[in-house]
Design a protein around this motif. Structure first.
Motif, PDB file in Angstrom:
ATOM      1  N   ARG A 264     -11.819 -42.793  18.362  1.00 44.72           N
ATOM      2  CA  ARG A 264     -11.765 -42.719  19.824  1.00 44.72           C
ATOM      3  C   ARG A 264     -10.425 -42.149  20.264  1.00 44.72           C
ATOM      4  O   ARG A 264      -9.375 -42.552  19.771  1.00 44.72           O
ATOM      5  CB  ARG A 264     -11.926 -44.106  20.434  1.00 44.72           C
ATOM      6  N   PRO A 265     -10.432 -41.245  21.239  1.00 45.11           N
ATOM      7  CA  PRO A 265      -9.148 -40.726  21.726  1.00 45.11           C
ATOM      8  C   PRO A 265      -8.417 -41.796  22.540  1.00 45.11           C
ATOM      9  O   PRO A 265      -9.040 -42.662  23.160  1.00 45.11           O
ATOM     10  CB  PRO A 265      -9.546 -39.547  22.610  1.00 45.11           C
ATOM     11  N   LEU A 266      -7.098 -41.734  22.503  1.00 46.28           N
ATOM     12  CA  LEU A 266      -6.303 -42.659  23.300  1.00 46.28           C
ATOM     13  C   LEU A 266      -6.430 -42.310  24.774  1.00 46.28           C
ATOM     14  O   LEU A 266      -6.531 -41.125  25.127  1.00 46.28           O
ATOM     15  CB  LEU A 266      -4.824 -42.574  22.892  1.00 46.28           C
ATOM     16  N   PRO A 267      -6.428 -43.310  25.640  1.00 45.19           N
ATOM     17  CA  PRO A 267      -6.484 -42.994  27.070  1.00 45.19           C
ATOM     18  C   PRO A 267      -5.174 -42.331  27.497  1.00 45.19           C
ATOM     19  O   PRO A 267      -4.120 -42.580  26.889  1.00 45.19           O
ATOM     20  CB  PRO A 267      -6.651 -44.367  27.734  1.00 45.19           C
TER      21      PRO A 267
ATOM     22  N   PRO B 205      11.753 -56.961  37.820  1.00 46.13           N
ATOM     23  CA  PRO B 205      11.634 -55.516  37.627  1.00 46.13           C
ATOM     24  C   PRO B 205      12.905 -54.931  37.013  1.00 46.13           C
ATOM     25  O   PRO B 205      14.007 -55.203  37.478  1.00 46.13           O
ATOM     26  CB  PRO B 205      11.410 -54.972  39.033  1.00 46.13           C
ATOM     27  N   GLN B 206      12.740 -54.159  35.960  1.00 52.26           N
ATOM     28  CA  GLN B 206      13.861 -53.554  35.251  1.00 52.26           C
ATOM     29  C   GLN B 206      14.056 -52.103  35.652  1.00 52.26           C
ATOM     30  O   GLN B 206      15.163 -51.625  35.735  1.00 52.26           O
ATOM     31  CB  GLN B 206      13.633 -53.677  33.751  1.00 52.26           C
ATOM     32  N   GLY B 207      12.957 -51.383  35.860  1.00 48.86           N
ATOM     33  CA  GLY B 207      13.079 -49.981  36.216  1.00 48.86           C
ATOM     34  C   GLY B 207      11.737 -49.303  36.364  1.00 48.86           C
ATOM     35  O   GLY B 207      10.723 -49.763  35.854  1.00 48.86           O
ATOM     36  N   VAL B 208      11.765 -48.189  37.075  1.00 45.72           N
ATOM     37  CA  VAL B 208      10.578 -47.353  37.277  1.00 45.72           C
ATOM     38  C   VAL B 208      10.651 -46.207  36.276  1.00 45.72           C
ATOM     39  O   VAL B 208      11.720 -45.634  36.048  1.00 45.72           O
ATOM     40  CB  VAL B 208      10.524 -46.809  38.721  1.00 45.72           C
ATOM     41  N   HIS B 209       9.508 -45.895  35.658  1.00 51.28           N
ATOM     42  CA  HIS B 209       9.443 -44.841  34.644  1.00 51.28           C
ATOM     43  C   HIS B 209       8.246 -43.936  34.911  1.00 51.28           C
ATOM     44  O   HIS B 209       7.251 -44.355  35.508  1.00 51.28           O
ATOM     45  CB  HIS B 209       9.269 -45.445  33.249  1.00 51.28           C
ATOM     46  N   VAL B 210       8.336 -42.718  34.419  1.00 54.56           N
ATOM     47  CA  VAL B 210       7.178 -41.830  34.369  1.00 54.56           C
ATOM     48  C   VAL B 210       6.287 -42.364  33.251  1.00 54.56           C
ATOM     49  O   VAL B 210       6.788 -42.789  32.212  1.00 54.56           O
ATOM     50  CB  VAL B 210       7.613 -40.382  34.076  1.00 54.56           C
ATOM     51  N   GLY B 211       4.992 -42.376  33.463  1.00 52.11           N
ATOM     52  CA  GLY B 211       4.082 -42.860  32.431  1.00 52.11           C
ATOM     53  C   GLY B 211       4.289 -42.110  31.129  1.00 52.11           C
ATOM     54  O   GLY B 211       4.484 -40.899  31.124  1.00 52.11           O
ATOM     55  N   GLY B 212       4.311 -42.828  30.026  1.00 51.18           N
ATOM     56  CA  GLY B 212       4.515 -42.207  28.725  1.00 51.18           C
ATOM     57  C   GLY B 212       5.971 -42.058  28.342  1.00 51.18           C
ATOM     58  O   GLY B 212       6.277 -41.516  27.279  1.00 51.18           O
ATOM     59  N   CYS B 213       6.895 -42.534  29.167  1.00 49.53           N
ATOM     60  CA  CYS B 213       8.324 -42.462  28.848  1.00 49.53           C
ATOM     61  C   CYS B 213       8.597 -43.274  27.589  1.00 49.53           C
ATOM     62  O   CYS B 213       8.226 -44.441  27.504  1.00 49.53           O
ATOM     63  CB  CYS B 213       9.163 -42.980  30.017  1.00 49.53           C
TER      64      CYS B 213
END
Length: 95
Positions: free
Chosen positions: A27-30, A48-56
């Motif tokens: 199965r492919p990863l989402p 909350p520690q920080g905001v990130h771009v998804g996949g960071c």
């Protein structure tokens, strides 16, 4: 008789585990979420520690997926942006 049944059951369980692992590998990863917020555990609960771009790759722990609006509100509310992935630039938030 019971020992034979137990052995057969153990072999069946192992075969099912292997089949499930092979199926999961096919199965492919989402795709990663667009934005995430990382939390740090403290004595007062998750902070909350920080905001990130998804996949960071610098996102610690198990981050929570958030929407674009939630990311903007978090940054405006003083939650820092990751210095590595710079979600503030991606979101076009002026510094």
């Amino acid at each position: 008789m019971q020992a034979r049944d137990l052995d057969r059951t153990r072999r069946w369980i192992e075969a099912e585990r292997q089949r499930a692992a092979e199926e999961a590998a096919r199965r492919p990863l989402p795709p990663p979420p667009d934005w995430v917020i990382a939390y740090q555990r403290t004595g007062r609960g998750p902070t909350p520690q920080g905001v990130h771009v998804g996949g960071c790759s610098m996102t610690p722990g198990l981050p929570k997926a958030i929407t674009r609006d939630q990311a903007l509100r978090a940054l405006a509310g003083g939650i820092p942006a990751c210095d590595f992935c710079r979600p503030d630039r991606e979101l076009q938030v002026l510094e």
